[in-house]
Design an enzyme around this catalytic site. Structure first.
Site: not given
Length: 335
Positions: A127, A152
């Site tokens: 990501s 995350y």
């Protein structure tokens, strides 16, 4: 080829499966169909895959160690696209355990499955959030990513480190793709495009964080899938120019690669909202709010490494991509 797609009922997973099935690959999809967002949308995505005789779906959680071991031992996949993960930056502040279970324990199980069953190539979703507090733009794979600002992001960085270890120790070719703000038809209901479209059509105000000064490298789902499949078709190799005296975090002496995949054109959030308003034919009422914990003010992708490796460069214009999403949304929800 026989390919495993984890997260096959997800936004990117469904689109990737459709492309691979259309070109004749055998695809096995797994997903736990959890209720982080409406499972009915996930089931509707799976319905689009069912007509293909070369597709099978198995309900399975990547965190289920015994289940994943049995799946790999039985199926003998040639390549793996690992997209299953607990997504979302803000939710990681509320339920951190979900991220450790899915993104760390689950990824370990996938790595072990690949290691013990002669998988030729593992492609996995990282990501843009791994760039965290970095302010040098555009973000490059050669940059340090040691300052995540959400759990995350930390789990995605951990995935890259774990993948490198398996590439180094066991010769497993691994490629991580740092996705930059993916959007498009069949997208996630927790993402801005979906939330904004729904609220505007219902006559509700939209929450605009960082007072609209956010910038994102919005990347259309078809461009993401094109990048994923081009990378899948070219397994990672050791970098002959890798210099351990000045190591590049994006390559290695091991068969390991990490690539950005973004649109190379950051768009201000206000401009994105304007594209949604234009596609909908109505104006949004905006509730301007400060930057949220875990969020970053801007993202921008340098995709030169991906282009050099695959010959591909994403290029969908935001106005067209948003228009396609709105058309899908109106059709799907009959509004």
């Amino acid at each position: 080829m026989k390919i495993l797609i984890t997260g096959a009922a997800g936004f990117i997973g469904m689109h990737a499966a459709l492309v691979l099935l259309a070109r004749g690959e055998e695809v096995v999809g797994i997903d736990n169909l959890n209720d982080y967002y409406d499972p009915n949308l996930k089931l509707a995505r799976l319905e689009r895959l069912k007509p293909y005789p070369n597709f099978r779906f198995i309900k399975l959680d990547v965190a289920d160690r015994a289940g994943i071991e049995a799946l790999f031992a039985t199926e003998k996949f040639e390549r793996v696209i690992h997209l299953a993960a607990q997504a979302g930056v803000r939710y990681s502040l509320i339920n951190p355990q979900a991220y450790v279970e899915s993104n760390v324990v689950g990824f370990t199980n996938i790595l072990e499955g690949c290691r013990h069953n002669a998988v030729q190539h593992l492609v996995y979703a990282s990501s843009s959030s791994v760039y965290g507090g970095n302010e040098k733009m555009p973000f490059s794979e050669a940059d340090s990513v040691d300052h995540p600002v959400s759990l995350y992001a930390a789990t995605k960085k951990a995935n890259e480190l774990m993948a490198h270890t398996y590439s180094h120790l066991f010769g497993l070719p691994t490629t991580g793709l740092r996705f930059f703000t993916v959007y498009g038809p069949w997208g996630r209901p927790d993402m801005a495009l979906f939330l904004f479209t729904k609220a505007i059509l219902e006559g509700r105000a939209i929450d605009v964080f960082n007072y609209g000064k956010m910038q994102r490298d919005f990347t259309y789902v078809d461009d993401i899938v094109e990048g994923v499949i081009r990378v899948l078709d070219r397994p990672a190799e050791p970098d002959p120019d890798f210099d351990p005296q000045a190591p590049n975090p994006g390559t290695s002496r091991a068969p390991f690669r990490v690539f950005n995949i973004g649109n190379q054109g950051p768009v201000e959030l206000m401009s994105y909202i304007e594209a949604i308003e234009k596609a909908l034919g109505c104006k949004a009422t905006k509730n301007l709010l400060p930057l949220q914990p875990g969020d970053v003010p801007a993202t921008s992708a340098d995709v030169s490494a991906l282009t050099a490796w695959t010959g591909f460069k994403p290029g969908m214009k935001v106005e067209e991509g948003v228009k396609r999403f709105v058309e899908w949304y109106r059709n799907y929800f009959a509004v």
